[in-house]
Design a protein around this motif. Structure first.
Motif: not given
Length: 116
Positions: A49, A80, A88, A90-91, A93-95, A97-98
């Motif tokens: 983080n 990212m 941000d 969190d955004v 982290k969402e990306h 995996p891609e």
């Protein structure tokens, strides 16, 4: 495997050759990418983080990908980087995996570059 083959699905070979015309120079820079540590920095910083360090890793990786015309990686890393610039995580982290899937594909393609 030709350099053009390496770029299939991961980048823009024609754009790269418009910047660097010597095939061996392109291959040299792609080999250097295999040792680039920015993806690992980004990954570990997201796990911890650490927005500042994650931004540094993402931003530097984005520049490397842009310079090598690795558009597949650049496109997702750009999203990212901008999320991290805004704080941000969190955004980002969402990306991840891609980005990881695209990064692994690029590493696989580049690693096969010297195969016949």
């Amino acid at each position: 495997m030709t350099t053009r083959d390496v770029y299939k699905g991961i980048g823009d070979y024609d754009r790269m050759t418009s910047c660097i015309t010597k095939e061996e120079s392109i291959r040299k820079f792609l080999r250097m990418f295999l040792n680039d540590e920015n993806f690992d920095m980004l990954k570990s910083a997201l796990a911890a983080n650490d927005v500042r360090r994650a931004f540094l890793g993402a931003h530097t990786l984005k520049g490397v990908c842009q310079n090598l015309c690795l558009t597949s990686l650049y496109e997702i890393d750009y999203i990212m980087t901008e999320a991290l610039r805004a704080g941000d995580i969190d955004v980002a982290k969402e990306h991840m995996p891609e980005l990881t899937a695209r990064y692994e594909r690029a590493i696989e393609q580049i690693s096969r570059m010297d195969e016949e």
